[in-house]
Design a protein around this motif. Sequence first.
Motif, PDB file in Angstrom:
ATOM      1  N   HIS A   1     -45.500  -2.510 -55.636  1.00 44.72           N
ATOM      2  CA  HIS A   1     -45.449  -1.241 -56.365  1.00 44.72           C
ATOM      3  C   HIS A   1     -46.714  -0.416 -56.139  1.00 44.72           C
ATOM      4  N   ARG A   2     -47.859  -1.074 -56.200  1.00 47.70           N
ATOM      5  CA  ARG A   2     -49.130  -0.348 -56.005  1.00 47.70           C
ATOM      6  C   ARG A   2     -49.238   0.173 -54.569  1.00 47.70           C
ATOM      7  N   ALA A   3     -48.868  -0.671 -53.593  1.00 49.77           N
ATOM      8  CA  ALA A   3     -48.931  -0.255 -52.193  1.00 49.77           C
ATOM      9  C   ALA A   3     -47.987   0.915 -51.931  1.00 49.77           C
ATOM     10  N   PHE A   4     -46.754   0.846 -52.498  1.00 46.97           N
ATOM     11  CA  PHE A   4     -45.821   1.959 -52.291  1.00 46.97           C
ATOM     12  C   PHE A   4     -46.350   3.229 -52.936  1.00 46.97           C
ATOM     13  N   ALA A   5     -46.945   3.117 -54.108  1.00 47.16           N
ATOM     14  CA  ALA A   5     -47.502   4.301 -54.770  1.00 47.16           C
ATOM     15  C   ALA A   5     -48.596   4.923 -53.904  1.00 47.16           C
ATOM     16  N   LYS A   6     -49.508   4.100 -53.373  1.00 38.90           N
ATOM     17  CA  LYS A   6     -50.569   4.615 -52.497  1.00 38.90           C
ATOM     18  C   LYS A   6     -49.969   5.237 -51.238  1.00 38.90           C
ATOM     19  N   PHE A   7     -48.962   4.558 -50.665  1.00 39.97           N
ATOM     20  CA  PHE A   7     -48.307   5.029 -49.450  1.00 39.97           C
ATOM     21  C   PHE A   7     -47.611   6.366 -49.703  1.00 39.97           C
ATOM     22  N   ALA A   8     -46.876   6.466 -50.803  1.00 41.75           N
ATOM     23  CA  ALA A   8     -46.135   7.691 -51.110  1.00 41.75           C
ATOM     24  C   ALA A   8     -47.072   8.842 -51.446  1.00 41.75           C
TER      25      ALA A   8
ATOM     26  N   ARG B   1     -52.559   2.232 -43.137  1.00 40.48           N
ATOM     27  CA  ARG B   1     -53.495   1.088 -43.124  1.00 40.48           C
ATOM     28  C   ARG B   1     -54.203   0.974 -44.461  1.00 40.48           C
ATOM     29  N   TRP B   2     -54.596   2.096 -45.020  1.00 40.55           N
ATOM     30  CA  TRP B   2     -55.288   2.092 -46.303  1.00 40.55           C
ATOM     31  C   TRP B   2     -54.378   1.560 -47.407  1.00 40.55           C
ATOM     32  N   SER B   3     -53.122   2.011 -47.452  1.00 37.11           N
ATOM     33  CA  SER B   3     -52.242   1.637 -48.548  1.00 37.11           C
ATOM     34  C   SER B   3     -51.697   0.219 -48.418  1.00 37.11           C
ATOM     35  N   ILE B   4     -51.466  -0.258 -47.202  1.00 33.18           N
ATOM     36  CA  ILE B   4     -50.867  -1.574 -47.019  1.00 33.18           C
ATOM     37  C   ILE B   4     -51.922  -2.655 -46.785  1.00 33.18           C
TER      38      ILE B   4
END
Length: 133
Positions: free
Chosen positions: A74-81, A125-128
């Motif tokens: 959830h956190r990675a998807f939020a950063k990615f989005a 790269r930053w989000s994942i």
Amino acid sequence: MTEEGNRGLSTKLSRFAIVGILNTVIDFATFSALVALSFPALVANFLGWAVAVIFSFAVNSRWTFERGERFSLHRAFAKFAVSGSIISLGSSTLAVYLLPPLTGLFAAKLIGILIGAILNFFAARWSIENRVI
């Protein structure tokens, strides 16, 4: 394990490019279909981006990049989005809004997608992987 992890930077770049090509096809096809159905260009742009960003995250988080031990989906998807909305949605929206008189609507969309794709590698790269460079 190298500093880059099991997958080297060149592998990640290659995989990101493959996903990016598929992502571009999905974004552009969705956008084109919605414009053909008489959706306003900016609405079609947003919806095309939304479909593509979900696909992109799903594939990049499993195949392109390596998840950290404390990976939170959830956190990675939020950063990615969020980063994607600033970068890819921002670049494509600006292009769709500003460039059609110079390039036509569909060329403007492609220009916005290409600019966003280049910047999105680092954002992904930053989000994942939680890496900046």
